[in-house]
Structure formats: C-alpha cells, structure tokens
Design an enzyme around this catalytic site. Structure first.
Site, PDB file in Angstrom:
ATOM      1  CG  ASP C 338      -1.595  -1.212   1.491  1.00 49.86           C
ATOM      2  OD1 ASP C 338      -1.839  -1.654   2.771  1.00 49.86           O
ATOM      3  OD2 ASP C 338      -1.999  -1.682   0.472  1.00 49.86           O
ATOM      4  CB  SER C 363       1.694   6.635   2.605  1.00 48.00           C
ATOM      5  OG  SER C 363       0.656   5.937   3.430  1.00 48.00           O
ATOM      6  NE  ARG C 364      -0.245   2.237  -3.797  1.00 46.50           N
ATOM      7  CZ  ARG C 364      -0.247   1.316  -4.816  1.00 46.50           C
ATOM      8  NH1 ARG C 364      -1.401   0.747  -5.180  1.00 46.50           N
ATOM      9  NH2 ARG C 364       0.850   0.985  -5.378  1.00 46.50           N
ATOM     10  CB  VAL C 365      -3.001   4.133   4.355  1.00 44.37           C
ATOM     11  CG1 VAL C 365      -3.871   4.613   5.950  1.00 44.37           C
ATOM     12  CG2 VAL C 365      -3.442   2.903   4.017  1.00 44.37           C
ATOM     13  N   GLY C 366      -2.251   7.183   3.615  1.00 44.97           N
ATOM     14  CA  GLY C 366      -2.160   8.841   3.682  1.00 44.97           C
ATOM     15  C   GLY C 366      -2.816   9.269   4.934  1.00 44.97           C
TER      16      GLY C 366
END
Lengths: 72, 164, 496
Positions: C338, C363-366
């Site tokens: 991710d 960061s794909r969660v961010g």
C-alpha cells in the site's frame, strides 16, 4: 507384480503367512517375500513400496524411546 | 686719650657698626635660626608621635593577623572534617553499589546454574532412556528362543485388527 | 532434583500411555539430494506442505508432488542424508511453535531459540502457510503507526495494518529506517518482529545490538535466517515471522513485521525452484514469484473488532540496483504493498538522511493514518515542498528571480533541512509537530540554511525544558487546539 517384504526373526511357515494374509487382505495383490532379520528381537515388519507396518519389538522400543526423548 | 690711639669717633662708629650688625644679625640670622631650631624640635615631636602611631598600628595589625590565623585554623579543621565525612559517604556508596552488583552477578550466576542443571537433568533422562532401551534389546534378544518367538508372532497375528 | 523426578514421572506415564496398536508409517526413499532439496520416491499419500522426517532426524517440507516422486526442501543440514535413506511421513502440515516467551528472543525459521538461552515451554502451533483473512474480517486502516521519523510521519504516514515498502540501493539506510521504527514503538503497545532473510551474520548481530541498546528488545522478536543457513530456512523465515505475528494479532494486539529483505528471499526461492527443475521465467525466477510475496504480504491486515481488532503492519524491504525500480521483484512488491518509501543515493550522498525521495514516495493510506495534530502542520509542509521541488531547477538563477519564487526556494531549503534526522533518534509526535510548525510558518526563514539544524536542536531542547507540559498534552490528545497553538508560538519565539 509389486513386491512386499516381510521381515521376521526366523523363516515363517506357510500357515503363518496365510494367517497374516487373512488379517491383511490387500497382501493378496502382492508377491510376498520373507526375509530374516534377527535385529527385530521378535515380531514382524511388513514393508510395502510406500508403507511400513511395524509389528516388531524393536520398532515398539524405538517408538517409546523416541517419544520419551521428545518429551524432555 | 689721644695718646692711646683710641679714637672716640672710631669707637662710636664701631659701636654703631656693632649695633647695626647686631640688629641685622638678630633679624636676619638669629630669628630664622631660632625658627629653624623650633622647627627641628617640632619635627622631632612629630616623628615621635608618628612612631608611636605606627607602633600602635603595628600592634593592631599583629593582633588582627593572630585573629585571622585562628579563624583559618578553625575553618581548616571544619573543612577537614567535612571532607572526611564526604569520603566516608563516598566509600559507603561505592561499597553498597559493589554489593548490589555482586548480588546481581550472583543472581545471574544462579540463573545460569539453574539452566545448566535443567539441561543436565534432561540429558540424564535421555541417556537413561537410551540405556534402558539398550538393556531391553540385549536382554530380550538373548532371552527369547525360537519357541518364544513363534508364540509371539502367533499372538501378534491373532491380535491384529483387520488392516486394509 | 524435583525437576528430575518430574521428568521421570512424565516418562513413566508416557510409557503407560503407549498402546499396542501396530505402528503404520508411510515412507519413501531418498533418490537424489541436491543442495538443500531431496527428491523422494514413494510417500504416495503425502499431501502438499506436509512435514516428513529423514532417517537422521532432520525434517523436510514437501513442496513438489509428482506421480512417482516428491520434492522436499530439507529443513536443516542436508549433509547427513544419503541416497536410499528412508523418509517417514509425520502427518501434519508445517507449523511453528509460537509463544509469548518469544518476545525479547532470537529464533530461527523453525521457531527454535538460537540466542543460547532456554527453550520455550508453553507453545501453541501456528501454521506457516495460511490463507489471508477475507474481506469480511477486515477493517480499514485508521490508527497511525508512529515511526518517529519526521519525513515519514508527516509526508508518507503509515497506519497499523498497512504494508509499506522500503526500497532503495544498498547501504542507503533501509534497515536503519526499519530499526528506528522498531525503536520508536517503545510504549506504543506494538510487538515488533524483525525478520532477517539472507543477511550477513554481522549485520544481524549489529541490528540486535542496536535494538537492545535502545531498550527496544523487550517488545521485539528477531527471526533470523542468515546467509549461512540452509536456503530452505531462508525461504521459510518470512512465513514463520508472519505466523508468529498472527499469533499475537489473534490476541488483539498490534504487530509490526519488518522483512529484511525480500530480494534475498526471492533469490532463495529461485534457487529452490531451479533445483526442483521448475521452468525459469523472467530473470530466471519461477513463474509464481509474485504469489510468493503476495500471499505473504496479504496476511498483514487490520482485523475487525469482532475478530479481536488486532493488526499486522508489514514493512518489507527490497534492494534495487542503480536505483532501478522497474526490475522484476521491485515492480512485483510495489504493486502488492500500500505504498512505498523510495530512498535515493543522490540524496543520501548530499547529506539528506533519511534519503527519502518525497516525490516518488507515497502512502496509499495517507491522511487516514495521521493524527489531527500532524495533519494540520503536514498539509502546509507538503505544499511548500512540492512548490520547492518545482522551482528547484531555478535555484541557480537566484539573483534574477522575483521575490515570491525566491521566497519559495528559501522556505523549501529550510524545510528540507529540518526533515534531515540522525539515525536512532526517533522523535515523539509532539516534537515533530512543533518543529514542522516552526519551519512551515516561517520562524526559521531568517536563519542561515547551514544553521537550521542548530536552531532545530535549540527549539527541541528548549521544549524539553520549558515546554514539557505542552509536549505531554499534545502527545496524549493528538490534536492541536487554539491555545496549544498560541503556547507553541510563544515557546518557539522564546527558543530562538
């Protein structure tokens, strides 16, 4: 025909082998070879191509020692 | 009188001369000289007085120095005492620290000992198992004769539950 | 003596328990032994992934099943195995003993301790291979995992349950980044597992030393499969680490697993596959090298409360050559994780450490994994840095630029400086927020670029002395309110 080797501490008689085949019917499909192995102490070991049926005292002793070894 | 050679005019002139000289002397030499002597005396007195003062000062200072010396002596003793107690404290601290470390070492050593003992006990049991199995093997091999073996086989086969 | 008696009693009861049933064992015979792999004939009933035992007590793991023969990887020293040796089937799939006692210890890929201390007593067995939890069991990631490193927590934040790849050339600080994250989990109630795959023994030893010196060993487990261990153990190590992590996750805990590194893991797998004569694909890797890593990393997730609410955060490390992230393994792992933290040699050499390339790292969660406090200050930071990067090419023409551009360059240079951080010096959330706030709001603009680090240290030490209550408050509440902001401004002004 596939072979099955029966190890015993003395040469088995025909009656004994027949009695064995009674109890283990699949033995009929194999060519039975009897080999003497004194180290078994007593009892039999039936060795197929991919399975061993261990009915010997040596086998039982080994089993027990191994279990005890692993327990500690 | 004239036979004597005494000239009255000369004597009178001499006497006047003398008086003039006396007056001048008195005025311009005696007075300053007397003043100078007075000065000298005064100076002497001053000198005596200042010597007296100096001496007093000296005594006073000596007394002061004595006092200071005594005070220093006391301070020094105090400091010595303090240092002695500090050294004692330090030593005690070091000793207790060393004791603590020694205890920790002892605990660790006990831990290691316990672990090694466990290990040893396990080994012992394992060796015992090996030995037992060896004894059994030998005993049975020697003990069982042909008839026994035939019997054993018969029993095994009859007890055997059907396997595929 | 008591222990001895106890052992003897146990032995006696074991003897009693052994029945008189015949001992039936499936067996096979070793046909070939090649560099950690044994080809076995017979064993026709064995299943995939089962454990078998060779005559010399060494265990094997079946990963290849054919009509006539099976391929097993030898989980141990293969030097004592001869052709014709009997191999017995043990009847269970490969699992590792896991236990709470493992925390603070170093174990190998089979779960056995290798740090010379005592064995584990209360263990449960967890399977090494497991299907990852399904969609229903999962919850989205919204709790941050603080790494203590400003660049990451502000710009590429990681959440608990996320997989974030650390990728870069050798010697650039990948392991250092991961170890700093582990150190920062002190007091955060996260159990860390450091899985060393194919690393030098000296490096593993120094990593353990670093973790121990910083007091982080009491919440860390090290799974070690160094380069001198059999390749099969290097192949298994990450799965063992994940099994241990799953044990703690099932108890509702948060776990962090660092896989250092997956490149060497792929090499180990390639070696095994080539010996097993599986067809070689791109770069000689077998065709399922993607599945090798995807099934590993998918097991890192966040569970829903109904299933305990635990999580596993994975930080896989991949090594590139010459900064080329378009080769086989890096592209594979990038598409699985991710997000990635991309470390660059140029940045490292010019003194910016951690050498994170902010443009390429993502960061794909961010923001979902950031505390409100950090979100507030990080937004501005990101913007300023993005503008700086755009204008960076013009920095040589300083004199000919207009005021605003010069301002951007000015600000950006100082922001880049405050993102530089020494290794093994993690910062708490409040410290990070304070520094970033100071830099992003221009308090450092008048200070020379080379003196920015000094000013940062001054602000931090001043906060540690006079602003302690502020720090505690922010660390506890995780938000910055009006009054906190006002107090922070005052503290910064006083410090400078």
């Amino acid at each position: 025909m596939k072979k099955v080797v029966i190890y015993s501490t003395y040469e088995l008689s025909h009656q004994e082998i027949d009695k064995l085949v009674e109890k283990i019917p699949s033995l009929k499909n194999y060519q039975i070879v009897n080999q003497v192995d004194k180290s078994l102490i007593a009892g039999l070991v039936i060795k197929f191509a991919d399975r061993i049926i261990d009915l010997s005292i040596k086998g039982r002793l080994n089993n027990i020692s191994k279990k005890l070894y692993e327990e500690t | 009188m004239s036979g004597l050679g005494i000239d009255i005019k000369l004597i009178i002139a001499q006497i006047i001369n003398f008086f003039v000289f006396f007056l001048i002397f008195r005025r311009y030499l005696a007075k300053p000289f007397a003043k100078y002597l007075d000065e000298e005396e005064r100076r002497e007195q001053l000198k005596e007085k200042s010597e007296k003062i100096l001496k007093e000062e000296e005594d006073r200072i000596k007394k002061e120095i004595e006092k200071h010396k005594k005070k220093l002596e006391i301070d020094y003793q105090k400091a010595l005492e303090k240092m002695k107690t500090q050294v004692k404290d330090q030593r005690e601290k070091l000793i207790s620290q060393a004791q603590k470390e020694a205890e920790e070492i002892i605990i660790k050593a006990k831990e290691i000992e316990r672990r090694e003992r466990d290990q040893l006990e396990k080994e012992t049991v394992r060796r015992a198992v090996e030995l037992a199995s060896m004894i059994l093997t030998k005993a049975l091999a020697d003990f069982l004769d042909d008839k026994d073996q035939k019997n054993i086989n018969r029993r095994i086969i009859s007890h055997l539950k059907s396997i595929n | 003596m008591k222990k001895l008696d106890h052992l003897i009693e146990k032995a006696k009861s074991t003897i009693q328990e052994i029945g008189t049933a015949p001992i039936i064992k499936d067996y096979g015979q070793v046909l070939e032994v090649k560099d950690g792999v044994a080809i076995i004939s017979g064993l026709s009933n064995v299943g995939y992934g089962e454990v078998v035992e060779f005559q010399n007590q060494v265990k094997g793991y079946v990963i290849d099943i054919d009509e006539e023969r099976n391929g097993t990887i030898i989980l141990g020293d293969y030097l004592g195995i001869k052709g014709g040796d009997l191999v017995f089937r043990l009847g269970y799939t490969l699992s590792v003993p896991v236990s709470k006692e493992m925390i603070g210890r170093v174990v190998n890929s089979l779960g056995h301790p290798v740090d010379g201390l005592e064995n584990f007593t209360q263990t449960t067995n967890y399977p090494v291979e497991k299907i990852a939890p399904g969609v229903i069991k999962r919850k989205s990631v919204d709790v941050p995992l603080q790494t203590g490193i400003k660049v990451i927590d502000a710009l590429v934040p990681i959440g608990r349950g996320q997989r974030e790849l650390i990728i870069g050339d050798r010697g650039i600080g990948k392991t250092t980044l991961a170890v700093d994250t582990i150190i920062n989990q002190k007091g955060q109630n996260v159990i860390c597992i450091y899985c060393a795959i194919g690393q030098r023994n000296s490096k593993i030893a120094s990593v353990i030393e670093t973790i121990r010196e910083n007091g982080a060993m009491n919440h860390t487990i090290v799974v070690s499969a160094s380069a001198s261990e059999p390749v099969s153990l290097q192949y298994l190590a990450p799965y063992t680490a994940t099994a241990i992590g799953e044990y703690f996750m099932d108890q509702g805990k948060d776990v962090l697993i660092v896989y250092d590194d997956l490149t060497k893991h792929a090499w180990a797998y390639r070696q095994l596959s080539l010996i097993l004569r599986r067809p070689a694909g791109r770069e000689a890797y077998p065709g399922d090298v993607f599945y090798l890593h995807s099934r590993l990393l998918e097991r890192a997730c966040r569970l829903d409360e109904k299933y305990g609410g635990g999580s596993i955060t994975a930080l896989p490390i991949v090594e590139t050559l010459e900064g080329d992230i378009s080769t086989y393994i890096p592209t594979n792992v990038i598409s699985i994780t991710d997000g990635q933290i991309f470390l660059e040699t140029d940045l490292f050499n010019s003194g910016i450490r951690p050498a994170v390339n902010i443009g390429l790292s993502v960061s794909r969660v961010g923001g979902a994994a950031q505390t409100k406090a950090m979100k507030k200050v990080a937004g501005k930071l990101k913007l300023d840095l993005a503008q700086y990067r755009e204008m960076a090419a013009f920095s040589q023409f300083e004199s000919e630029l207009d005021e605003q551009t010069r301002q951007f360059l000015n600000r950006g240079a100082r922001l880049t400086q405050i993102l530089v951080q020494d290794k093994n010096q993690p910062l708490s959330l409040a410290h990070q927020v304070a520094i970033i706030y100071a830099a992003a709001n221009g308090y450092l603009d008048k200070i020379e670029v080379t003196k920015v680090k000094e000013s940062e240290e001054r602000i931090l030490s001043y906060l540690n002395q006079k602003g302690r209550r502020w720090l505690e408050r922010v660390n506890k509440k995780n938000v910055i309110e009006e009054e906190d902001e006002v107090e922070l401004k005052k503290l910064i002004n006083e410090a400078l």
